[in-house]
Design a protein around this motif. Structure first.
Motif, PDB file in Angstrom:
ATOM      1  N   SER A  84       0.830  -1.207   0.000  1.00  0.00           N
ATOM      2  CA  SER A  84       0.000   0.000   0.000  1.00  0.00           C
ATOM      3  C   SER A  84       0.859   1.249   0.000  1.00  0.00           C
ATOM      4  N   ARG A  85       0.292   2.350  -0.465  1.00  0.00           N
ATOM      5  CA  ARG A  85       1.007   3.620  -0.504  1.00  0.00           C
ATOM      6  C   ARG A  85       1.412   4.069   0.891  1.00  0.00           C
ATOM      7  N   GLU A  89       6.609   4.345  -0.931  1.00  0.00           N
ATOM      8  CA  GLU A  89       6.403   5.447  -1.849  1.00  0.00           C
ATOM      9  C   GLU A  89       6.311   4.935  -3.278  1.00  0.00           C
ATOM     10  N   LYS A  90       5.439   5.562  -4.058  1.00  0.00           N
ATOM     11  CA  LYS A  90       5.379   5.370  -5.509  1.00  0.00           C
ATOM     12  C   LYS A  90       5.009   3.965  -5.969  1.00  0.00           C
ATOM     13  N   ASN A  92       6.544   1.143  -5.383  1.00  0.00           N
ATOM     14  CA  ASN A  92       7.762   0.486  -5.824  1.00  0.00           C
ATOM     15  C   ASN A  92       8.131  -0.742  -4.997  1.00  0.00           C
ATOM     16  N   VAL A  93       7.157  -1.321  -4.312  1.00  0.00           N
ATOM     17  CA  VAL A  93       7.410  -2.531  -3.532  1.00  0.00           C
ATOM     18  C   VAL A  93       6.339  -3.565  -3.858  1.00  0.00           C
ATOM     19  N   ILE A  94       6.772  -4.769  -4.201  1.00  0.00           N
ATOM     20  CA  ILE A  94       5.870  -5.898  -4.443  1.00  0.00           C
ATOM     21  C   ILE A  94       6.086  -6.918  -3.341  1.00  0.00           C
ATOM     22  N   ARG A  95       4.987  -7.379  -2.756  1.00  0.00           N
ATOM     23  CA  ARG A  95       5.090  -8.459  -1.769  1.00  0.00           C
ATOM     24  C   ARG A  95       4.466  -9.708  -2.356  1.00  0.00           C
ATOM     25  N   VAL A  96       5.251 -10.775  -2.381  1.00  0.00           N
ATOM     26  CA  VAL A  96       4.791 -12.064  -2.876  1.00  0.00           C
ATOM     27  C   VAL A  96       4.641 -12.996  -1.686  1.00  0.00           C
TER      28      VAL A  96
END
Length: 283
Positions: A84-85, A89-90, A92-96
């Motif tokens: 989440s924002r 920021e932006k 730019n993070v993926i959680r798998v």
């Protein structure tokens, strides 16, 4: 987040300089985080940061995990989403989130850190680790004739929308046995574009990719061949040149490697039998 960003430049031409608008390929970091462990004791840990062009980030993350041998089947993935924002920021993070049954060898994964947009596999230890995780050599009946091969550069050029504006993005595309392009993915990094593409096949349960070739817009390094081997791709085609290690690995992997592809010529490096009229080239 867009693929291109506006800027002002000064162009020199015919002895004069003028300020004009221009477009640049966007480059942003993407952090891939893993959620893992038993249901009653879930853990989270960053795995890698790659410099990429935003877009198709979930496909990029899944393709990266698959081609690096961290996951092997879609059932090992519970979910993949941007954090989440409020957390980052932006976007730019993926959680798998991995299935609780997936076991991770963090010692083997230590080589993953910050990966530049042009970086792939680095170091002998990493190469040896990847070789041990690759499947058996690629086989199958996939073929493309030379006339069909030579239509691919023009097809790819018409599909590279962001490249047309910036000149700064690589592309990767699937090619069917009929010579028609399937999905195309663009990124500032060659290996990212390929991970995005192979992430589609992984998520749709279409690996190994036995009935399609992969076409890339640039040169071929070791890491691109390795990713295609992990995905069972029978033929890797490039508009640019391969490295010596890429050719050696393609030969070992049973992958047909084509380089310097143009509308009037190409070079076959390994396993030419998948080009139907290869006997004409040998004369």
């Amino acid at each position: 987040m867009p693929l291109v960003a506006p800027t002002a430049v000064y162009r020199f031409s015919a002895g004069t300089i003028a300020e004009t608008p221009d477009l640049l390929a966007v480059e942003e970091p993407l952090e891939i985080r893993l959620g893992y462990g038993p249901a009653d004791d879930r853990q989270q840990r960053p795995l890698a940061v790659t410099m990429r062009t935003p877009g198709h980030d979930v496909e990029l993350a899944l393709g990266f995990l698959f081609t690096e041998g961290i996951v092997h089947a879609r059932g090992e993935i519970l979910s993949a989403r941007h954090c989440s924002r409020e957390e980052t920021e932006k976007g730019n993070v993926i959680r798998v989130e991995l299935n609780p049954d997936v076991q991770l060898d963090w010692a083997r994964l230590d080589r993953h850190g910050i990966t530049a947009s042009n970086c792939g596999v680095c170091g002998k230890t990493s190469i040896d680790a990847i070789r041990t995780s690759c499947p058996a050599p690629v086989s199958g009946t996939f073929r493309l004739d030379s006339a069909t091969l030579r239509t691919l550069p023009d097809q790819l050029r018409t599909q590279q929308q962001a490249f047309a504006h910036t000149g700064g993005l690589h592309a990767a595309a699937f090619v069917g046995a009929n010579g028609q392009l399937g999905p195309v993915r663009e990124d500032i990094g060659r290996h990212n574009a390929l991970d995005k593409l192979l992430g589609i096949a992984f998520w749709n349960g279409n690996v190994p990719v036995a009935r399609q070739a992969v076409l890339v817009s640039g040169r071929i390094g070791f890491e691109l061949v390795q990713k295609c081997w992990m995905a069972g791709v029978p033929m890797l085609i490039a508009l640019g040149a391969p490295s010596s290690l890429a050719v050696d690995l393609a030969r070992e992997a049973g992958i047909t490697l084509v380089g310097f592809l143009r509308s009037d010529r190409f070079t076959l490096y390994t396993h030419p039998e998948r080009v139907l009229d290869a006997e004409l080239i040998a004369r």
